[in-house]
Write a protein that holds these residues in place. Structure first.
Motif, PDB file in Angstrom:
ATOM      1  N   ALA A   3      32.153  39.809  39.438  1.00 25.70           N
ATOM      2  CA  ALA A   3      32.386  39.779  37.997  1.00 25.70           C
ATOM      3  C   ALA A   3      32.977  41.107  37.518  1.00 25.70           C
ATOM      4  O   ALA A   3      33.901  41.119  36.704  1.00 25.70           O
ATOM      5  CB  ALA A   3      31.087  39.478  37.261  1.00 25.70           C
ATOM      6  N   LEU A   4      32.473  42.220  38.047  1.00 25.92           N
ATOM      7  CA  LEU A   4      32.986  43.522  37.623  1.00 25.92           C
ATOM      8  C   LEU A   4      34.442  43.699  38.030  1.00 25.92           C
ATOM      9  O   LEU A   4      35.246  44.243  37.270  1.00 25.92           O
ATOM     10  CB  LEU A   4      32.122  44.649  38.184  1.00 25.92           C
ATOM     11  CG  LEU A   4      30.706  44.712  37.622  1.00 25.92           C
ATOM     12  CD1 LEU A   4      29.916  45.840  38.267  1.00 25.92           C
ATOM     13  CD2 LEU A   4      30.733  44.881  36.118  1.00 25.92           C
ATOM     14  N   ALA A   5      34.796  43.236  39.238  1.00 24.20           N
ATOM     15  CA  ALA A   5      36.187  43.317  39.681  1.00 24.20           C
ATOM     16  C   ALA A   5      37.077  42.452  38.798  1.00 24.20           C
ATOM     17  O   ALA A   5      38.200  42.847  38.455  1.00 24.20           O
ATOM     18  CB  ALA A   5      36.301  42.888  41.139  1.00 24.20           C
ATOM     19  N   LEU A   6      36.584  41.301  38.396  1.00 28.16           N
ATOM     20  CA  LEU A   6      37.349  40.410  37.525  1.00 28.16           C
ATOM     21  C   LEU A   6      37.516  41.030  36.132  1.00 28.16           C
ATOM     22  O   LEU A   6      38.584  40.941  35.528  1.00 28.16           O
ATOM     23  CB  LEU A   6      36.665  39.052  37.433  1.00 28.16           C
ATOM     24  CG  LEU A   6      37.429  37.942  36.749  1.00 28.16           C
ATOM     25  CD1 LEU A   6      38.791  37.723  37.385  1.00 28.16           C
ATOM     26  CD2 LEU A   6      36.627  36.651  36.814  1.00 28.16           C
ATOM     27  N   ILE A   7      36.491  41.677  35.635  1.00 34.84           N
ATOM     28  CA  ILE A   7      36.577  42.361  34.341  1.00 34.84           C
ATOM     29  C   ILE A   7      37.610  43.480  34.413  1.00 34.84           C
ATOM     30  O   ILE A   7      38.438  43.644  33.516  1.00 34.84           O
ATOM     31  CB  ILE A   7      35.194  42.889  33.901  1.00 34.84           C
ATOM     32  CG1 ILE A   7      34.274  41.715  33.570  1.00 34.84           C
ATOM     33  CG2 ILE A   7      35.327  43.836  32.705  1.00 34.84           C
ATOM     34  CD1 ILE A   7      32.821  42.093  33.376  1.00 34.84           C
ATOM     35  N   ARG A   8      37.585  44.262  35.500  1.00 33.85           N
ATOM     36  CA  ARG A   8      38.578  45.331  35.680  1.00 33.85           C
ATOM     37  C   ARG A   8      39.984  44.750  35.751  1.00 33.85           C
ATOM     38  O   ARG A   8      40.918  45.285  35.147  1.00 33.85           O
ATOM     39  CB  ARG A   8      38.285  46.135  36.943  1.00 33.85           C
ATOM     40  CG  ARG A   8      37.287  47.221  36.721  1.00 33.85           C
ATOM     41  CD  ARG A   8      37.236  48.189  37.892  1.00 33.85           C
ATOM     42  NE  ARG A   8      35.880  48.627  38.032  1.00 33.85           N
ATOM     43  CZ  ARG A   8      35.015  48.201  38.948  1.00 33.85           C
ATOM     44  NH1 ARG A   8      35.390  47.356  39.864  1.00 33.85           N
ATOM     45  NH2 ARG A   8      33.792  48.642  38.969  1.00 33.85           N
ATOM     46  N   LYS A  35      47.107  33.709  32.820  1.00 33.98           N
ATOM     47  CA  LYS A  35      46.945  34.036  34.247  1.00 33.98           C
ATOM     48  C   LYS A  35      45.477  34.242  34.610  1.00 33.98           C
ATOM     49  O   LYS A  35      45.093  34.035  35.754  1.00 33.98           O
ATOM     50  CB  LYS A  35      47.735  35.293  34.601  1.00 33.98           C
ATOM     51  CG  LYS A  35      49.220  35.091  34.600  1.00 33.98           C
ATOM     52  CD  LYS A  35      49.933  36.387  34.936  1.00 33.98           C
ATOM     53  CE  LYS A  35      51.432  36.230  34.832  1.00 33.98           C
ATOM     54  NZ  LYS A  35      52.139  37.485  35.057  1.00 33.98           N
ATOM     55  N   MET A  36      44.669  34.629  33.634  1.00 36.37           N
ATOM     56  CA  MET A  36      43.272  34.939  33.902  1.00 36.37           C
ATOM     57  C   MET A  36      42.347  33.723  33.727  1.00 36.37           C
ATOM     58  O   MET A  36      41.210  33.749  34.182  1.00 36.37           O
ATOM     59  CB  MET A  36      42.787  36.058  32.975  1.00 36.37           C
ATOM     60  CG  MET A  36      43.442  37.398  33.172  1.00 36.37           C
ATOM     61  SD  MET A  36      43.187  38.120  34.795  1.00 36.37           S
ATOM     62  CE  MET A  36      41.434  38.171  34.906  1.00 36.37           C
ATOM     63  N   ILE A  37      42.812  32.663  33.101  1.00 31.94           N
ATOM     64  CA  ILE A  37      41.944  31.533  32.751  1.00 31.94           C
ATOM     65  C   ILE A  37      41.218  30.944  33.959  1.00 31.94           C
ATOM     66  O   ILE A  37      40.000  30.768  33.940  1.00 31.94           O
ATOM     67  CB  ILE A  37      42.749  30.438  32.008  1.00 31.94           C
ATOM     68  CG1 ILE A  37      43.128  30.914  30.618  1.00 31.94           C
ATOM     69  CG2 ILE A  37      41.981  29.125  31.927  1.00 31.94           C
ATOM     70  CD1 ILE A  37      41.963  31.152  29.698  1.00 31.94           C
ATOM     71  N   GLU A  38      41.942  30.627  35.009  1.00 29.61           N
ATOM     72  CA  GLU A  38      41.309  29.973  36.162  1.00 29.61           C
ATOM     73  C   GLU A  38      40.265  30.864  36.840  1.00 29.61           C
ATOM     74  O   GLU A  38      39.146  30.409  37.088  1.00 29.61           O
ATOM     75  CB  GLU A  38      42.361  29.485  37.162  1.00 29.61           C
ATOM     76  CG  GLU A  38      41.803  28.539  38.204  1.00 29.61           C
ATOM     77  CD  GLU A  38      41.053  27.347  37.610  1.00 29.61           C
ATOM     78  OE1 GLU A  38      40.022  26.954  38.188  1.00 29.61           O
ATOM     79  OE2 GLU A  38      41.483  26.801  36.572  1.00 29.61           O
ATOM     80  N   PRO A  39      40.582  32.143  37.144  1.00 29.53           N
ATOM     81  CA  PRO A  39      39.520  32.997  37.724  1.00 29.53           C
ATOM     82  C   PRO A  39      38.320  33.148  36.795  1.00 29.53           C
ATOM     83  O   PRO A  39      37.179  33.205  37.255  1.00 29.53           O
ATOM     84  CB  PRO A  39      40.214  34.340  37.942  1.00 29.53           C
ATOM     85  CG  PRO A  39      41.669  34.062  37.945  1.00 29.53           C
ATOM     86  CD  PRO A  39      41.873  32.832  37.116  1.00 29.53           C
ATOM     87  N   LEU A  40      38.560  33.202  35.491  1.00 36.12           N
ATOM     88  CA  LEU A  40      37.451  33.318  34.535  1.00 36.12           C
ATOM     89  C   LEU A  40      36.567  32.067  34.589  1.00 36.12           C
ATOM     90  O   LEU A  40      35.344  32.179  34.554  1.00 36.12           O
ATOM     91  CB  LEU A  40      37.981  33.526  33.112  1.00 36.12           C
ATOM     92  CG  LEU A  40      38.701  34.847  32.845  1.00 36.12           C
ATOM     93  CD1 LEU A  40      39.278  34.855  31.443  1.00 36.12           C
ATOM     94  CD2 LEU A  40      37.786  36.032  33.064  1.00 36.12           C
TER      95      LEU A  40
END
Length: 109
Positions: A3-8, A35-40
């Protein structure tokens, strides 16, 4: 991905993630958010936990650093008519003065 890597990754992409009423809100340019929707979505539960955590306290500003930034901004401020006007709460500063002001006020908080 954590989650932290995704936030960064979101921050580096210009996307701000906020927790609003128990839901994750992605704020930023439309293309960057898309671009971020799917990983989120894939890491929603982890992100909810991470964003619910209180932010760690920021360290107190270093007085020596703050004084140096203050001196640098003031040296520019008193020689720039745009930044002098900005000091009168009009908020206008030249590009260089705006960058100095942001760094200076960020160090003071």
């Amino acid at each position: 991905m954590s989650a932290l890597a995704l936030i960064r990754q979101a921050q580096e992409s210009g996307v701000e993630l906020r927790l609003v009423d128990g839901r994750i809100k992605a704020i930023g340019r439309r293309d960057a958010v898309a671009k971020m929707i799917e990983p989120l979505r894939q890491h929603r539960a982890e992100l909810l936990d991470a964003l619910a955590q209180p932010a760690p306290p920021e360290p107190a500003p270093d007085p020596a650093t703050w004084r140096a930034l203050h001196a640098e901004y003031m040296a520019h401020h008193w020689t720039c008519p745009t930044c002098i006007a900005g000091g009168q709460e009009r908020g206008l500063r030249c590009g260089f003065g705006a960058a100095l002001w942001t760094t200076y006020t960020g160090a003071a908080s």
